[in-house]
Every structure is written in C-alpha cells, then in structure tokens.
Design an enzyme around this catalytic site. Structure first.
Site, mmCIF file in Angstrom:
data_model
loop_
_atom_site.group_PDB
_atom_site.id
_atom_site.type_symbol
_atom_site.label_atom_id
_atom_site.label_comp_id
_atom_site.label_asym_id
_atom_site.label_seq_id
_atom_site.Cartn_x
_atom_site.Cartn_y
_atom_site.Cartn_z
ATOM 1 N N LEU A 15 4.070 26.085 22.882
ATOM 2 C CA LEU A 15 3.486 25.482 24.085
ATOM 3 C C LEU A 15 4.521 24.689 24.882
ATOM 4 C CD1 LEU A 15 0.089 24.284 22.570
ATOM 5 C CD2 LEU A 15 0.638 26.469 23.667
ATOM 6 N N HIS A 16 4.394 24.800 26.195
ATOM 7 C CA HIS A 16 5.245 24.030 27.110
ATOM 8 C C HIS A 16 4.332 23.322 28.108
ATOM 9 C CE1 HIS A 16 4.397 27.310 29.822
ATOM 10 N NE2 HIS A 16 4.965 28.185 28.994
ATOM 11 N N GLY A 71 3.457 23.975 30.990
ATOM 12 C CA GLY A 71 2.516 24.846 31.703
ATOM 13 C C GLY A 71 1.216 24.994 30.923
ATOM 14 N N HIS A 72 1.332 25.203 29.608
ATOM 15 C CA HIS A 72 0.115 25.307 28.789
ATOM 16 C C HIS A 72 -0.678 23.993 28.813
ATOM 17 C CE1 HIS A 72 2.727 28.342 26.603
ATOM 18 N NE2 HIS A 72 1.646 29.048 26.831
ATOM 19 N N GLY A 119 -3.367 31.099 33.289
ATOM 20 C CA GLY A 119 -2.343 30.757 34.275
ATOM 21 C C GLY A 119 -2.139 31.872 35.287
ATOM 22 N N ASP A 173 0.849 34.758 35.040
ATOM 23 C CA ASP A 173 0.516 36.133 34.648
ATOM 24 C C ASP A 173 -0.625 36.591 35.563
ATOM 25 O OD1 ASP A 173 2.112 36.499 31.970
ATOM 26 O OD2 ASP A 173 1.241 34.507 31.916
ATOM 27 N N GLN A 212 -2.515 39.745 34.671
ATOM 28 C CA GLN A 212 -3.362 39.467 33.494
ATOM 29 C C GLN A 212 -4.627 38.720 33.905
ATOM 30 O OE1 GLN A 212 -2.024 38.035 29.446
ATOM 31 N NE2 GLN A 212 -2.539 36.052 30.319
ATOM 32 N N SER A 259 7.714 29.265 31.191
ATOM 33 C CA SER A 259 7.378 30.387 30.310
ATOM 34 C C SER A 259 7.979 30.124 28.940
ATOM 35 C CB SER A 259 7.976 31.687 30.877
ATOM 36 O OG SER A 259 7.956 32.699 29.879
ATOM 37 N N ARG A 268 9.223 32.240 27.160
ATOM 38 C CA ARG A 268 10.408 33.107 27.041
ATOM 39 C C ARG A 268 11.635 32.501 27.732
ATOM 40 N NH1 ARG A 268 6.367 37.712 27.248
ATOM 41 N NH2 ARG A 268 6.572 38.722 25.218
#
Ligand code: PAF
Length: 282
Positions: free
Chosen positions: A37-38, A40-41, A151, A154, A157, A189, A191
């Site tokens: 988690l970052h 953004g989450h 979010g 994505d 998605q 992200s 990633r």
C-alpha cells in the site's frame, strides 16, 4: 500504540464480521487492493470512510490477473507494513485470503466482461480483465459492501468493474477516486518501486506528455497528430510505448466525429522492466 485492524483470512470470517456491522446499522465501505500500500491506496480508504461507517480493505495478490511472464512472483508483499498504514487511516478490518481460499481446488469459473475491456490494456495483457472481473466479483460477493472504491489510475479497470456490477446487478455502488500523484506528476503505483533512480527521474514525462496532449486537443488541435507527438515525446525520453489513445470516457468506445460526451486520454508505456499506465480527462 496504534491498534492494527483485525485480519480475516476466510470468506466466512469476513462475511460474519460484515454481517455484525450491518446488524448494528452500519453502512459498509470496501477497498480492494493487492497490498504494497502507498498513499494512493490510503486515499481510497479515506474516500470509502466518507460514504461508510465501517471500512474493510482486501489485500490479495490475485494470480489470475497476471500472465505467466509477468511479475506475480516479484509483486511486492508486506502485510505487516500494510496493516500499520491501514491503522493510520482508520480501516476497521482487513480481508487477506490465501490463494486456495479464493481459488479452491477445481475452481472453474471465469467472468469475462466485454464493452470497456476492448483494446488498450487487453491488447497487451489479454488475460488481465477476466482475472480482475473474476476476483472483483468474488470479493464483492464475499464482503457484500454498500460501496466499493476503485482508483481512476486504472481507468479501464474502473469501467470494467462498473460494467460488471451493472450487468450482474450487484447491489453495490462503485466510487471512482481521482488519480493520486507525486508532486512531479507521476501517478502513484506499487510498481513505481521497481524504477531505478534514472527511470524515476524520467517517469513523470508520461503524465507531462498526456497533460500537454489533453491541453492541445481541448484547444482544437488534430487528435491523431497530437497523439503521434505524445508517442514520439515518450519514445525520445526512453519509454517503449504500448499505447497512447483517445477514447470516450463513459464506455471507452473509440472516438469518432459523432462523439459528444467527455473524452479520456489513456496511455501505457514501459521504462526498463517497469510498465506504467496513466490517463487524463480531456
Ligand atoms: O487494482 C488492483 O489493485 C487490482 O486489480 C484489484 C482491483 C484489487 C483486483 O485484484
């Protein structure tokens, strides 16, 4: 000392917890994640909290949305770290199932969503949305929330999930949360952790190229020429571009002269071994 949220490892336990909350009159919010988690989450969790009395977060690295050649094995996992972060934003519980709990022996069901899954990510990750739709349907059925937050990073998605929920008439409201960015524009992200220092310095060019293209298109520039210029700018910066495309924002159908509603510019590009995606309203 911060109290960590309780963790349910089985569907039955998560269901029982949510049923007790509901019996006490609570409105339930849900944030599905793959962990690592970052900020953004955590913003998704805060968003869920605004529309719900209780918030449950799932942490599950879903194998069916990775191709054998992708980074399922290397995908960052840190449940202890995630629990600390979730405590800091007041998540009430975590659903962290094992793979056999989600995909028991003999599992043979797959959900395929058409419509917004056509093209874009599907051209490069053909397996991806069936894996996402299947696990999201399973998570929504397991948790049974009133609202779930996804979010907009994505974006495809998010539209696939909205289609899935509408088509199956699942009784849950889907909330889209705007892209959270670093100060230099890079979309947050999990990633991003793969980027080398040099790649990290180049990565914000993805957002910069999309923002410049969106401004030009809004000002009336030719869309095809603008997209070609954005692709060239990314290639010059060292990206291998998968796509930069303009679509109708409501359903991701291709844009033509009859398109009237809002548009969305979406991109995916690779820097070294890291694949980044981003999008922007036009
Ligand atoms: O966006 C993600 O993190 C995943 O695709 C999701 C929605 C949790 C499904 O595994």
């Amino acid at each position: 000392m911060t109290t960590l949220p309780p963790v349910d490892a089985t569907v039955a336990a998560a269901r029982e917890r949510v049923a007790a909350w509901r019996a006490a009159g609570a409105r339930i919010g849900f944030v599905p994640t793959m962990g690592a988690l970052h900020a953004g989450h955590l913003a998704l969790v805060r968003n869920a909290r605004r529309s719900a009395d209780r918030v449950i977060v799932s942490v599950f690295v879903n194998p069916t949305q990775f191709a054998p050649t992708e980074d399922f094995g290397a995908y960052p996992r840190d449940l202890d770290g995630d629990l600390g972060k979730l405590a800091s934003v007041g998540a009430d519980a975590v659903f962290a199932p094992t793979t056999p709990e989600m995909y028991p022996a003999g599992f043979s069901t797959e959900i395929r969503v058409g419509g917004p899954s056509a093209g874009l990510e599907t051209d490069f990750r053909p397996h991806f949305f069936a894996g996402v739709a299947t696990v999201v349907a399973k998570l929504l059925v397991a948790v049974g929330p009133d609202v779930a937050v996804f979010g907009e990073k994505d974006f495809q998605q998010l539209l696939v999930v909205r289609r899935l929920v509408a088509d199956l008439r699942l009784p849950v409201g889907i909330i889209g949360h705007p892209v959270e960015r670093e100060p230099d524009g890079l979309a947050l992200s999990s990633r991003n952790a793969y980027l080398s220092p040099a790649e990290r310095a180049t990565a914000p060019t993805l957002h910069a190229a999309l923002a410049a293209a969106a401004t030009s298109i809004r000002a009336g520039a030719d869309a095809d020429a603008t997209l070609a210029a954005a692709r060239a700018r990314l290639a010059d910066a060292g990206f291998v571009v998968d796509y930069v495309e303009l679509r109708n924002a409501a359903d991701l159908s291709p844009v033509d002269r009859t398109s009237t509603g809002p548009l969305r510019l979406l991109a995916a590009a690779r820097l070294g071994r890291t694949r980044l995606i981003d999008n922007i309203a036009v």
